[in-house]
Design an enzyme around this catalytic site. Structure first.
Site, mmCIF file in Angstrom:
data_model
loop_
_atom_site.group_PDB
_atom_site.id
_atom_site.type_symbol
_atom_site.label_atom_id
_atom_site.label_comp_id
_atom_site.label_asym_id
_atom_site.label_seq_id
_atom_site.Cartn_x
_atom_site.Cartn_y
_atom_site.Cartn_z
ATOM 1 N N PRO A 106 0.797 -1.236 0.000
ATOM 2 C CA PRO A 106 0.000 0.000 0.000
ATOM 3 C C PRO A 106 0.824 1.279 0.000
ATOM 4 O O PRO A 106 1.869 1.362 0.645
ATOM 5 C CB PRO A 106 -0.817 -0.111 1.293
ATOM 6 N N ASN B 54 8.209 -5.486 -0.881
ATOM 7 C CA ASN B 54 8.066 -4.315 -0.010
ATOM 8 C C ASN B 54 6.588 -4.259 0.348
ATOM 9 O O ASN B 54 5.760 -3.788 -0.441
ATOM 10 C CB ASN B 54 8.502 -3.032 -0.714
ATOM 11 N N ASP C 40 1.858 -15.527 6.775
ATOM 12 C CA ASP C 40 1.503 -16.933 6.532
ATOM 13 C C ASP C 40 1.694 -17.313 5.066
ATOM 14 O O ASP C 40 2.146 -18.423 4.761
ATOM 15 C CB ASP C 40 0.050 -17.202 6.965
ATOM 16 N N GLU D 293 13.132 -9.112 1.552
ATOM 17 C CA GLU D 293 12.318 -7.988 2.030
ATOM 18 C C GLU D 293 13.070 -6.698 1.700
ATOM 19 O O GLU D 293 14.281 -6.606 1.918
ATOM 20 C CB GLU D 293 12.143 -8.113 3.542
ATOM 21 N N LEU E 93 12.434 1.172 1.306
ATOM 22 C CA LEU E 93 13.180 2.369 0.874
ATOM 23 C C LEU E 93 13.817 3.059 2.067
ATOM 24 O O LEU E 93 14.997 3.422 2.049
ATOM 25 C CB LEU E 93 12.223 3.331 0.156
ATOM 26 N N SER E 94 13.022 3.240 3.108
ATOM 27 C CA SER E 94 13.524 3.851 4.342
ATOM 28 C C SER E 94 14.093 2.750 5.236
ATOM 29 O O SER E 94 14.011 1.569 4.897
ATOM 30 C CB SER E 94 12.381 4.574 5.062
ATOM 31 N N ARG F 49 13.036 4.551 12.600
ATOM 32 C CA ARG F 49 11.838 5.395 12.583
ATOM 33 C C ARG F 49 10.977 5.134 13.827
ATOM 34 O O ARG F 49 11.486 4.767 14.874
ATOM 35 C CB ARG F 49 11.080 5.160 11.265
ATOM 36 N N ARG G 237 7.104 0.764 13.563
ATOM 37 C CA ARG G 237 7.699 0.209 12.333
ATOM 38 C C ARG G 237 8.821 -0.790 12.637
ATOM 39 O O ARG G 237 9.418 -1.366 11.732
ATOM 40 C CB ARG G 237 8.268 1.331 11.459
#
Ligand code: DQA
Length: 153
Positions: free
Chosen positions: A16, A80, A93, A104, A107-108, A113, A117
């Site tokens: 998303p 991502n 799952d 995995e 970008l950040s 953070r 997260r």
């Protein structure tokens, strides 16, 4: 791990809000669009003789469907999962059911953070994680998945 055919493409799946890359919080995520990242990933994969299926969805169930599809249609997965990284047991799952290399990517750097997260349902089942390198992280992820596919032969 099962034998992997190099003839199968690598799935690069995006969750998303990643459709908004380039305009969404560019100070955090950069100005590179998802279309640019797709071109970078395709070009890098080509160097390894790999094709790429590149997709984005804002819907958890659609990501689950694609991960299930990847069980037979992909040689490896770069994911991502966006915010679903931190919330989705369903994606976790689906990844557990995928006997393929899983990289995995973020970008950040989520570890640097907000606290919410710092937990990742994806990391628990990913082969490895690349985070904090912006759009270039996808290029690194392609190299990583290619090495894993090569190593599994
Ligand atoms: C992200 C990090 C997540 O925490 C966030 O929800 C995103 C993007 C990243 O690529 O840095 O949507 O996955």
């Amino acid at each position: 791990m099962a034998k992997i055919s190099k003839t199968l493409p690598v799935y690069v799946l995006n969750g998303p809000n990643l459709n908004l890359l380039g305009v969404r919080e560019p100070d955090i995520y950069g100005r590179t669009t998802l279309a640019d990242i797709e071109k970078m990933a395709v070009a890098q994969a080509k160097k390894h003789g790999l094709a790429v299926i590149f997709r984005q969805s804002n819907h958890e169930g659609e990501l689950v469907d694609w991960l299930q599809e990847a069980r037979t249609a992909a040689s490896g997965v770069i994911l991502n999962a966006g915010a679903y990284t931190h919330t989705s047991v369903a994606i976790h799952d689906a990844l557990r059911a995928l006997d393929k290399p899983i990289v995995e990517v973020h970008l950040s750097n989520p570890q640097a953070r907000e606290d919410f997260r710092k937990d990742s349902f994806v990391s628990l089942v990913a082969t490895g994680t690349i985070a904090g390198f912006g759009a270039h992280g996808y290029v690194l992820a392609v190299d990583a998945v290619a090495a894993l596919i090569e190593g599994s032969k």
